[in-house]
Design a protein around this motif. Sequence first.
Motif, PDB file in Angstrom:
ATOM      1  N   SER A  13     -34.392 -73.438   9.428  1.00  0.00           N
ATOM      2  CA  SER A  13     -35.673 -74.168   9.475  1.00  0.00           C
ATOM      3  C   SER A  13     -36.775 -73.364   8.789  1.00  0.00           C
ATOM      4  CB  SER A  13     -36.090 -74.435  10.924  1.00  0.00           C
ATOM      5  OG  SER A  13     -35.066 -75.076  11.618  1.00  0.00           O
ATOM      6  N   THR A  14     -36.752 -72.033   8.972  1.00  0.00           N
ATOM      7  CA  THR A  14     -37.761 -71.176   8.337  1.00  0.00           C
ATOM      8  C   THR A  14     -37.625 -71.221   6.822  1.00  0.00           C
ATOM      9  OG1 THR A  14     -37.605 -69.702  10.259  1.00  0.00           O
ATOM     10  CG2 THR A  14     -38.766 -68.856   8.334  1.00  0.00           C
ATOM     11  N   ILE A  15     -36.380 -71.228   6.321  1.00  0.00           N
ATOM     12  CA  ILE A  15     -36.152 -71.320   4.869  1.00  0.00           C
ATOM     13  C   ILE A  15     -36.670 -72.650   4.341  1.00  0.00           C
ATOM     14  CG2 ILE A  15     -34.360 -71.447   3.069  1.00  0.00           C
ATOM     15  CD1 ILE A  15     -32.675 -69.547   4.886  1.00  0.00           C
ATOM     16  N   GLU A  16     -36.402 -73.739   5.077  1.00  0.00           N
ATOM     17  CA  GLU A  16     -36.874 -75.066   4.637  1.00  0.00           C
ATOM     18  C   GLU A  16     -38.398 -75.144   4.630  1.00  0.00           C
ATOM     19  OE1 GLU A  16     -34.664 -77.591   7.322  1.00  0.00           O
ATOM     20  OE2 GLU A  16     -33.244 -78.138   5.733  1.00  0.00           O
ATOM     21  N   LYS A  44     -32.075 -69.934  -3.327  1.00  0.00           N
ATOM     22  CA  LYS A  44     -30.755 -69.306  -3.523  1.00  0.00           C
ATOM     23  C   LYS A  44     -30.884 -67.778  -3.526  1.00  0.00           C
ATOM     24  CE  LYS A  44     -26.842 -68.841  -6.681  1.00  0.00           C
ATOM     25  NZ  LYS A  44     -26.843 -67.383  -6.535  1.00  0.00           N
ATOM     26  N   LEU A  45     -31.894 -67.271  -4.253  1.00  0.00           N
ATOM     27  CA  LEU A  45     -32.133 -65.825  -4.288  1.00  0.00           C
ATOM     28  C   LEU A  45     -32.409 -65.287  -2.883  1.00  0.00           C
ATOM     29  CD1 LEU A  45     -34.366 -65.302  -7.469  1.00  0.00           C
ATOM     30  CD2 LEU A  45     -32.077 -64.388  -7.092  1.00  0.00           C
ATOM     31  N   LEU A  46     -33.225 -66.045  -2.120  1.00  0.00           N
ATOM     32  CA  LEU A  46     -33.573 -65.641  -0.762  1.00  0.00           C
ATOM     33  C   LEU A  46     -32.332 -65.574   0.115  1.00  0.00           C
ATOM     34  CD1 LEU A  46     -35.556 -65.002   1.538  1.00  0.00           C
ATOM     35  CD2 LEU A  46     -35.940 -67.453   1.793  1.00  0.00           C
ATOM     36  N   ILE A  47     -31.494 -66.619   0.071  1.00  0.00           N
ATOM     37  CA  ILE A  47     -30.291 -66.650   0.916  1.00  0.00           C
ATOM     38  C   ILE A  47     -29.327 -65.525   0.531  1.00  0.00           C
ATOM     39  CG2 ILE A  47     -28.219 -68.002   1.482  1.00  0.00           C
ATOM     40  CD1 ILE A  47     -30.058 -70.506   1.390  1.00  0.00           C
TER      41      ILE A  47
END
Length: 316
Positions: A13-16, A44-47
């Motif tokens: 949820s935080t990523i979204e 993608k880079l963050l994940i």
Amino acid sequence: MVRLLGAQDRLLSTIEKQYPLVDVHVRSNHVTLSGDPEQVQAAKLLIDELVHMVQDGVDLGPTEVRSSARILDAKSGSPAELLSQAILTARGKSIRPKTLGQKEYVDAVDENTIVFGIGPAGTGKTYLAMAKAVQALQRKEVERIILSRPAIEAGERLGFLPGSLTDKIDPYLRPLYDALNEMMDPELVPKLLASGTVEVAPLAYMRGRTLNNSFVVLDEAQNTTPEQMKMFLTRLGFGSKMVITGDITQVDLPVGASGLQLVTRVLDGIDDIHFARLTSADVVRHTLVGQIVDAYTKYDAERQLEKFEKEKRREH
């Protein structure tokens, strides 16, 4: 996968929220991103970075996700490299910087003899300083830790407290004891206190001393007078480090200027003295704390502007 996504997918949820134009779908151990191409690439880079952090043993939370996104947006390096270095591992828990500002603060402590950590509540100023102190003691870089803070009430009067002198000053020093017990074996702490290897004392006890081979932390430094700040800084001896922490927006002094506010002007630019300024972006408590800090900062700025304009009109 569970550690990456968090309980009830709260990290997802935080990523979204971080990338509102991206839809994130998870099936089994596959993550699918769709939406705006630019934001998809950023997500993608963050994940990828979060996966590396999980592999390095970092316990992820919303703070780490937001901090990692900011570091990537600012092109300040790899979050996995910057935020994965633990200062201390105590009681099964790793203490490490969680934001870029905290990382710079911790690095400044390594590189300078005197460091001022200035920032709002919840930025980890005192906690990280104490972690560095315990680390230095464990590595035998110093012979003792000295923790101090001024005995000033935060608004309300505590009145007459019963007991010995130690009992009377204990409420002021309690936050330092609490942090110490978190970072060290609670059974070891009383022995270190009894032997003088760790000393927790009010600022008044510093007068007339020379502190050699010590890691000295002064907390709540916004509540020192200019004279007290000068007295404290001149206690510095050979082989010692000092970290002074405080929030210049929370001065509880009844009258007079804050020693912390003055010292930023007096000592600015001197070699081996560093001023680390943390902001609401470095708050690692509830997300509301950062918003509260920003709201008060904005309010104070508006009040200052009103005061300035009123004085200007009065002059005319």
